[in-house]
Design an enzyme around this catalytic site. Structure first.
Site, PDB file in Angstrom:
ATOM      1  N   GLY A 158     -49.438  41.778 -24.882  1.00 11.13           N
ATOM      2  CA  GLY A 158     -48.467  41.426 -25.928  1.00 11.13           C
ATOM      3  C   GLY A 158     -47.316  42.425 -25.954  1.00 11.13           C
ATOM      4  N   GLY A 194     -53.545  36.807 -26.720  1.00  7.63           N
ATOM      5  CA  GLY A 194     -54.284  37.628 -25.767  1.00  7.63           C
ATOM      6  C   GLY A 194     -54.351  39.065 -26.231  1.00  7.63           C
ATOM      7  CE  LYS A 235     -51.573  32.988 -16.973  1.00 11.37           C
ATOM      8  NZ  LYS A 235     -52.996  32.885 -16.611  1.00 11.37           N
ATOM      9  CB  CYS A 261     -58.302  37.690 -31.799  1.00 11.02           C
ATOM     10  SG  CYS A 261     -57.949  36.038 -32.375  1.00 11.02           S
ATOM     11  CD  GLU A 306     -59.682  42.508 -29.643  1.00 10.72           C
ATOM     12  OE1 GLU A 306     -58.859  42.706 -28.728  1.00 10.72           O
ATOM     13  OE2 GLU A 306     -59.578  41.572 -30.448  1.00 10.72           O
ATOM     14  CD  GLU A 340     -51.032  34.498 -33.820  1.00  7.79           C
ATOM     15  OE1 GLU A 340     -51.748  35.375 -34.354  1.00  7.79           O
ATOM     16  OE2 GLU A 340     -50.162  33.876 -34.450  1.00  7.79           O
TER      17      GLU A 340
HETATM   18  P1  NDP Z   1     -54.950  39.240 -21.386  1.00 11.06           P
HETATM   19  O1  NDP Z   1     -54.114  39.587 -22.545  1.00 11.06           O
HETATM   20  O2  NDP Z   1     -54.747  39.954 -20.122  1.00 11.06           O
HETATM   21  O3  NDP Z   1     -54.817  37.679 -21.066  1.00 11.06           O
HETATM   22  C1  NDP Z   1     -54.265  36.694 -21.915  1.00 11.06           C
HETATM   23  C2  NDP Z   1     -53.377  35.747 -21.100  1.00 11.06           C
HETATM   24  O4  NDP Z   1     -52.221  36.442 -20.631  1.00 11.06           O
HETATM   25  C3  NDP Z   1     -54.052  35.208 -19.857  1.00 11.06           C
HETATM   26  O5  NDP Z   1     -53.609  33.904 -19.600  1.00 11.06           O
HETATM   27  C4  NDP Z   1     -53.553  36.176 -18.806  1.00 11.06           C
HETATM   28  O6  NDP Z   1     -53.648  35.693 -17.496  1.00 11.06           O
HETATM   29  C5  NDP Z   1     -52.121  36.354 -19.218  1.00 11.06           C
HETATM   30  N1  NDP Z   1     -51.466  37.576 -18.716  1.00 11.06           N
HETATM   31  C6  NDP Z   1     -52.028  38.681 -18.178  1.00 11.06           C
HETATM   32  N2  NDP Z   1     -51.068  39.579 -17.862  1.00 11.06           N
HETATM   33  C7  NDP Z   1     -49.877  39.025 -18.205  1.00 11.06           C
HETATM   34  C8  NDP Z   1     -48.523  39.466 -18.142  1.00 11.06           C
HETATM   35  N3  NDP Z   1     -48.195  40.657 -17.680  1.00 11.06           N
HETATM   36  N4  NDP Z   1     -47.549  38.643 -18.593  1.00 11.06           N
HETATM   37  C9  NDP Z   1     -47.857  37.435 -19.097  1.00 11.06           C
HETATM   38  N5  NDP Z   1     -49.118  36.958 -19.166  1.00 11.06           N
HETATM   39  C10 NDP Z   1     -50.126  37.746 -18.749  1.00 11.06           C
HETATM   40  O7  NDP Z   1     -56.449  39.355 -21.803  1.00 11.06           O
HETATM   41  P2  NDP Z   1     -57.693  39.515 -20.806  1.00 11.06           P
HETATM   42  O8  NDP Z   1     -58.169  38.195 -20.502  1.00 11.06           O
HETATM   43  O9  NDP Z   1     -57.397  40.391 -19.642  1.00 11.06           O
HETATM   44  O10 NDP Z   1     -58.674  40.307 -21.723  1.00 11.06           O
HETATM   45  C11 NDP Z   1     -58.507  41.709 -21.901  1.00 11.06           C
HETATM   46  C12 NDP Z   1     -58.872  42.102 -23.297  1.00 11.06           C
HETATM   47  O11 NDP Z   1     -57.989  41.473 -24.194  1.00 11.06           O
HETATM   48  C13 NDP Z   1     -60.233  41.637 -23.743  1.00 11.06           C
HETATM   49  O12 NDP Z   1     -61.200  42.536 -23.380  1.00 11.06           O
HETATM   50  C14 NDP Z   1     -60.065  41.530 -25.214  1.00 11.06           C
HETATM   51  O13 NDP Z   1     -60.306  42.772 -25.825  1.00 11.06           O
HETATM   52  C15 NDP Z   1     -58.636  41.167 -25.391  1.00 11.06           C
HETATM   53  N6  NDP Z   1     -58.411  39.742 -25.655  1.00 11.06           N
HETATM   54  C16 NDP Z   1     -57.996  39.400 -26.876  1.00 11.06           C
HETATM   55  C17 NDP Z   1     -57.786  38.085 -27.180  1.00 11.06           C
HETATM   56  C18 NDP Z   1     -57.343  37.704 -28.522  1.00 11.06           C
HETATM   57  O14 NDP Z   1     -57.344  36.513 -28.847  1.00 11.06           O
HETATM   58  N7  NDP Z   1     -56.935  38.650 -29.338  1.00 11.06           N
HETATM   59  C19 NDP Z   1     -58.030  37.019 -26.226  1.00 11.06           C
HETATM   60  C20 NDP Z   1     -58.413  37.474 -24.916  1.00 11.06           C
HETATM   61  C21 NDP Z   1     -58.599  38.801 -24.671  1.00 11.06           C
HETATM   62  P3  NDP Z   1     -55.034  35.938 -16.705  1.00 11.06           P
HETATM   63  O15 NDP Z   1     -56.092  35.236 -17.451  1.00 11.06           O
HETATM   64  O16 NDP Z   1     -54.785  35.313 -15.422  1.00 11.06           O
HETATM   65  O17 NDP Z   1     -55.206  37.427 -16.641  1.00 11.06           O
END
Ligand code: NDP
Length: 482
Positions: free
Chosen positions: A238, A233, A181, A289, A386, A255
């Protein structure tokens, strides 16, 4: 005398975006029921409409992946699987420009980065893992390591296609099949990748892509047909995933976030360090990240470094991501922009001093000027949380031990940087820093052969290299092979 740059926009004629997309299940695109728009964050133009995957879509995708695993993929030799991966890698290279333009349109990151960093690394990941596919018995992972079956993979929006490659290439090389996804705001390159799977004649069901939101991701995590989860994410999501699978035998790599320390000692080559600081925090709009989002400067050189950093930051070109001269593109979404603004306002309220160069930001789209905060202390939220944007928090230190203490004073442990001319100091510091990836006299360098991952709240497990393969394989007693 200075010259203005003439506009140098990359043409978008090479991409053809459909008005609406379905999911990619069992080798074909299938229509979704509900849709949501995906926009270009630089202009707010609606690019397309993406399907919102529900439980039944995830069910179909998992069933297709299971069938492909038992009937086809697990029956192929490593050498045959490798051929598909090589084919995918070559097609990605052939279509690199198309992918770069599409990624820039959907994500907002500069074409200079998608063209020179994201897409070449994507192809490199497939080439690297293609090479491993027939050598798994010799990877030091024990006798005859076995795949788990169906891997559920959930990726973020900051490096959409690159995170797909980090997940799909090792899964396929090790003999697993995939339900992936992409993030809600950046699904388009994953859907174009589905076309590459068709073009490579990858057997149906080996890669399935279900688009959607967090609920779609949760449906993948909770599906009983998924044996291994790979997630990149936020730390919050996580943790939710870790809780959801705690009572199951699902394996997971997570991650998550970071608050990387970039430590500059007084013997560092200052001009190089300034370049590294800029690359550490302003690469990819700071949506990284492992960004070097905390600069920890030795007090005796702090004024000099900050002065030079300001001069360098004044030369960062913020604007049209498709322009080949642009250094800093658009923030990926309105929500992320709000978060960056909120945390920056907290930095002001807590007494840190904000500075940004003069930038003409467009009224349309989502923009944030490159920003530094000086006078930051460890108690400040901008030193702990972050921000995930082009915002750098600057702290100072007097002794090397104080630098290490400050660098490690975070719930995260993903990345760190050390700037010094002394090899002995670099070795000493790298032994004291609690981070999964440590760069010396450079920052934000990636290679598929190098394992990547963190400590503490930055996640579980490693991706990339031999360590990344292990995460997709049952070894020893787990295999049932005596
Ligand atoms: P999320 O962790 O919400 O999103 C990462 C992925 O997980 C997306 O595909 C998201 O879908 C999906 N997701 C969301 N909720 C769930 C769930 N309950 N179970 C399984 N999968 C889920 O990150 P965000 O995009 O909302 O960003 C929020 C914050 O996270 C940012 O402000 C940043 O600080 C941090 N972030 C960190 C990253 C990293 O690499 N460390 C990468 C991205 C964000 P969908 O996109 O549809 O919400």
């Amino acid at each position: 005398m200075t010259f203005e740059y003439a506009p140098a926009p990359e043409s978008r004629a090479i991409v053809s975006i459909k008005p609406k997309y379905g999911h990619f299940i069992n080798g074909s695109f299938v229509a979704g029921k509900k849709h949501f728009p995906t926009i270009n964050p630089a202009t707010e133009e609606i690019l397309s409409h993406i399907s919102l995957g529900g439980l039944s879509d995830v069910d179909k995708a998992v069933a297709a992946a299971q069938k492909a695993y038992t009937k086809t993929w697990s029956k192929l030799s490593g050498k045959e699987r490798g051929k598909y991966l090589y084919r995918i890698a070559r097609i990605l290279q052939e279509r690199a420009r198309e992918f770069a333009v599409l990624e820039t349109l959907d994500n907002g990151k500069p074409i200079r980065e998608t063209r020179d960093i994201d897409i070449p690394l994507v192809a490199a990941h497939f080439f690297y893992h293609a090479g491993w596919a027939d050598k798994l018995d010799y990877a030091g992972l024990g006798h005859s390591p076995q795949p788990y079956g169906v891997a559920g993979q959930i990726i973020p929006w900051n490096f959409p296609l690159l995170m797909l490659a980090w997940k799909v290439a090792p899964a396929l090389a090790t003999g697993n099949t995939v339900v992936l996804k992409p993030a809600e705001t950046t699904s388009l390159t994953a859907l174009l990748f589905a076309e590459v799977c068709q073009q490579a004649e990858l057997p149906d069901g080996v890669v399935n892509i279900v688009t959607g939101d967090g609920s779609t991701g949760a449906a993948i995590v909770n599906h009983p047909g998924i044996h291994k989860i790979a997630f990149t994410g936020s730390t919050d999501v996580g943790k939710k995933i870790a809780r959801a699978i705690a009572s199951t035998d699902k394996k997971a790599t997570l991650e998550l976030g970071g608050k990387g320390a970039n430590v500059v000692f007084d013997d560092a080559p200052v001009d190089e360090a300034v370049e590294g600081i800029v690359n550490g925090i302003f690469f990819n709009q700071g949506h990284v990240c492992c960004a070097g989002s905390r600069l920890i400067l030795q007090e005796s050189i702090a004024d000099e470094v900050i002065e030079k950093l300001k001069v360098r930051m004044s030369k960062i070109r913020v604007g049209d991501p498709l322009d080949k001269n642009t250094d800093l593109g658009a923030i990926n979404s309105k929500e992320q922009l709000v978060k960056i603004k909120e945390l920056s306002a907290i930095g002001d309220a807590e007494g840190a001093e904000r500075w940004s160069p003069q930038c003409n930001l467009s009224d349309k789209g989502f923009w944030f000027a490159p920003t530094i905060f000086t006078g930051v202390t460890q108690a400040h939220r901008i030193a702990q949380e972050e921000i995930f944007g082009p915002v750098l928090s600057i702290l100072t230190f007097r002794t090397p031990q104080e630098a290490m203490d400050k660098a490690n004073n975070t719930p995260f442990g993903l990345s760190a940087g050390i700037w010094s001319e002394k090899g002995s100091r670099i070795f000493w510091a790298s032994q004291h820093l609690k981070a999964g990836v440590i760069w010396a006299n450079t920052f934000n360098k990636f290679d598929p052969a190098s394992p990547f991952g963190g400590y503490k709240e930055s996640g579980w497990g490693r991706e990339g290299g031999k360590h990344g393969l292990a995460a997709y394989l049952k070894t020893g007693k787990e295999t049932g092979v005596k």
